[in-house]
Design a protein around this motif. Structure first.
Motif, PDB file in Angstrom:
ATOM      1  N   SER A  59     -13.053   0.926 -15.238  1.00 20.98           N
ATOM      2  CA  SER A  59     -12.771  -0.650 -14.084  1.00 20.98           C
ATOM      3  C   SER A  59     -13.257  -1.873 -15.940  1.00 20.98           C
ATOM      4  N   VAL A  60     -13.713  -2.941 -15.788  1.00 19.83           N
ATOM      5  CA  VAL A  60     -14.270  -3.830 -16.488  1.00 19.83           C
ATOM      6  C   VAL A  60     -15.163  -4.359 -16.128  1.00 19.83           C
ATOM      7  N   VAL A  61     -16.785  -4.194 -16.280  1.00 19.11           N
ATOM      8  CA  VAL A  61     -17.867  -4.592 -15.960  1.00 19.11           C
ATOM      9  C   VAL A  61     -18.190  -6.331 -16.555  1.00 19.11           C
ATOM     10  N   LYS A  62     -19.092  -6.843 -15.490  1.00 22.85           N
ATOM     11  CA  LYS A  62     -18.989  -8.196 -15.921  1.00 22.85           C
ATOM     12  C   LYS A  62     -20.816  -7.995 -16.951  1.00 22.85           C
ATOM     13  N   LEU A  63     -21.855  -7.580 -17.984  1.00 24.40           N
ATOM     14  CA  LEU A  63     -22.811  -7.803 -17.296  1.00 24.40           C
ATOM     15  C   LEU A  63     -23.337  -8.928 -18.355  1.00 24.40           C
ATOM     16  N   ILE A 102     -24.278  -5.293  -9.735  1.00 23.25           N
ATOM     17  CA  ILE A 102     -23.172  -4.314 -10.344  1.00 23.25           C
ATOM     18  C   ILE A 102     -23.620  -2.949 -10.173  1.00 23.25           C
ATOM     19  N   SER A 105     -22.166  -2.563  -6.776  1.00 20.48           N
ATOM     20  CA  SER A 105     -20.826  -1.693  -6.565  1.00 20.48           C
ATOM     21  C   SER A 105     -20.509  -0.856  -7.060  1.00 20.48           C
TER      22      SER A 105
ATOM     23  N   ASN B 189     -12.849  -9.959  -8.751  1.00 23.07           N
ATOM     24  CA  ASN B 189     -13.560 -10.645  -8.671  1.00 23.07           C
ATOM     25  C   ASN B 189     -14.904 -10.692  -9.060  1.00 23.07           C
ATOM     26  N   PHE B 191     -17.611  -8.991 -11.240  1.00 22.69           N
ATOM     27  CA  PHE B 191     -18.320  -8.828 -12.037  1.00 22.69           C
ATOM     28  C   PHE B 191     -16.334  -7.156 -12.220  1.00 22.69           C
ATOM     29  N   PHE B 192     -16.023  -7.512 -11.537  1.00 26.98           N
ATOM     30  CA  PHE B 192     -14.820  -6.495 -12.447  1.00 26.98           C
ATOM     31  C   PHE B 192     -13.362  -6.929 -12.340  1.00 26.98           C
ATOM     32  N   ASN B 193     -12.486  -6.583 -13.124  1.00 30.71           N
ATOM     33  CA  ASN B 193     -11.372  -6.636 -13.871  1.00 30.71           C
ATOM     34  C   ASN B 193     -10.550  -6.019 -13.737  1.00 30.71           C
TER      35      ASN B 193
END
Lengths: 234, 245
Positions: A59-63, A102, A105, B189, B191-193
């Motif tokens: 998945s894509v983590v927003k850092l 993060i 999760s 959400n 933090f995750f896409n």
């Protein structure tokens, strides 16, 4: 409770608990008592950050990269040296909170996989007491779910790969002479996923009653059974 | 200020605001306006169509009413009324009566209603309402996803009345519900896409005459729409014969 992911709930609860606890530690360190509403405000604004998206573990983590919130607060409070000294810790805590979320999760993901196997149909369809089927395409026939067969076979389903291109092409669309045949003309409704898994899905049943297509928000699984899951099939 | 006065303000102001807010937002709807009242509102929006007649007032629930009307010139229209801020307001008016879907609560498909008011000279004997999802396939990085084609239909006879209302059947509601829940999981959400394209359900209709032939709406029948509110009232598109499987 099937709709809610309990592990994720626990993870986010722990994250909030940890953030609260860190705030409490900071709060205790002061000799003068800071104002609580200001503490909360600093934490909240501190959360605001510039982040980049980074692919990680499927998945894509927003850092978070730049602590924008902290900068904004600094810009406002740099003249008030004393106040800034007292409250800046909370602004940074807000920024750090991003990482706490993060990390929790990321811990939740493997724990989730361990408890609720995402490749087993039982995780998605755990209780069929109130389940039934709906005809969703005119190419299917009126039929009903055989709960007995379903219960007998759910443990013995074989996973097969999804041949989306092939299935799409074999429907003979745009061909006036032939009726379009949908491969999955039934939808299973009224079932619940495993307790606390949050694995909501749409489940389609194949025209011969022997295939299950489980569509989740992130993936799709296809299973075949030896006998029909529908009433009157073989 | 005396203590007594302070007390009065401390108790009186919040109490009064609660009462006002309750009256404004939560009180039971008043009696629905009389037909001539309704016509006045409609004519205000569309002065060019003057001699209108209200056909009926159909309450979809306590706070929402569908009011079909016709003009002496033979135009058939629809108006949508909502009890809001302690008043019956007209949310929108449509001078064409082709089917629309009113989503009273978008998250609850059991509150979806098809409404129509079709001109008798279009000679529609019955119509079929459809819920569809287009079949599709999708392959990224070797992971395949197949989108099941959905087509459900509901036949509606146009009896003596030109207008009508049809609530979605239990099966349709179940299918939409399952899609809404699945969609929620797709919302990114903080933090995750996840990047999976969404194929959505849509609605359509086809009309038939007494010889079971598809009828096409009178193309000279121009329609105009007036909207003032923010209700979700969606146009239901006419499905071509080729689109129906």
């Amino acid at each position: 409770m099937g709709n809610i992911n309990v592990i994720e709930l626990i993870a986010s609860f722990s994250a909030w608990y940890l953030i609260g606890y860190l705030a409490y530690l900071l709060y205790k360190k002061h000799t003068a008592r800071p104002e609580v509403w200001k503490v909360l405000l600093f934490i909240l604004i501190g959360v605001f950050s510039f982040s980049i998206s980074w692919p990680m573990f499927g998945s894509v983590v927003k850092l978070p990269l730049l602590p924008l919130g902290v900068w904004i607060l600094y810009a406002i409070y740099r003249k008030k040296e004393e106040q800034w000294q007292m409250y800046r810790g909370y602004a940074w805590l807000g920024f750090i909170a991003n990482f706490i979320w993060i990390v929790t999760s990321l811990i939740a993901i493997p724990v989730n996989h361990l408890i609720y196997s995402e490749n087993e149909p039982e995780s998605y369809i755990s209780n069929i007491e109130h389940a039934s089927i709906i005809l969703i395409h005119p190419s299917g026939y009126k039929s009903s779910l055989s709960k007995e067969n379903f219960m007998l076979q759910i443990d013995h389903l074989k996973e097969k790969s999804v041949h989306s291109n092939e299935w799409y092409n074999e429907t003979d669309m745009n061909n006036d002479d032939k009726k379009t045949i949908e491969r999955f003309p039934y939808q299973l409704i009224g079932f619940t996923p495993k307790w606390g898994s949050g694995l909501n899905s749409i489940v389609y049943i194949e025209e011969d009653g022997k295939g299950l297509l489980i569509s989740n928000s992130t993936k799709q699984l296809y299973f075949r059974s030896e006998h029909s899951l529908l009433e009157g099939g073989n | 200020m005396t203590k007594k006065k302070l007390w009065m303000i401390a108790v009186g102001v919040p109490l009064l605001s609660v009462i006002i807010i309750y009256w404004f937002y939560f009180s039971k709807p008043a009696a629905f306006p009389e037909n001539n009242q309704l016509l006045k509102s409609i004519n205000q929006m569309f002065p060019e169509v003057t001699e209108n007649v209200i056909q009926e007032t159909i309450f979809l629930d306590e706070h929402h009413a569908y009011v079909p009307f016709m003009s002496e010139a033979g135009n058939y229209g629809m108006s949508f009324w909502v009890w809001e801020k302690h008043k019956w307001n007209v949310d929108s008016i449509n001078t064409s009566g082709h089917p629309h879907l009113w989503k009273i609560d978008e998250n609850d498909p059991s509150t979806y209603y098809f409404v129509w008011n079709i001109r008798p000279d279009e000679q529609v004997e019955y119509m079929k309402l459809f819920m569809k999802k287009d079949r599709a396939f999708h392959i990224t990085d070797g992971i395949e996803e197949y989108t099941t084609g959905i087509q459900m239909e509901h036949k509606v006879l146009l009896s003596e009345e030109s207008y009508g209302v049809s609530q979605l059947s239990k099966d349709w509601v179940s299918v939409i519900d399952s899609h809404l829940t699945n969609l929620k999981g797709k919302q990114p959400n903080m933090f995750f896409n996840t990047n999976i394209p969404e194929h959505t359900l849509y609605f359509g209709w086809t009309s038939f005459n007494d010889l079971d032939r598809v009828t096409f709406g009178n193309s000279t029948n121009s329609s105009s729409i007036f909207r003032s509110g923010n209700e979700r009232i969606e146009f239901v598109r006419i499905l071509d014969k080729l689109e129906i499987e």
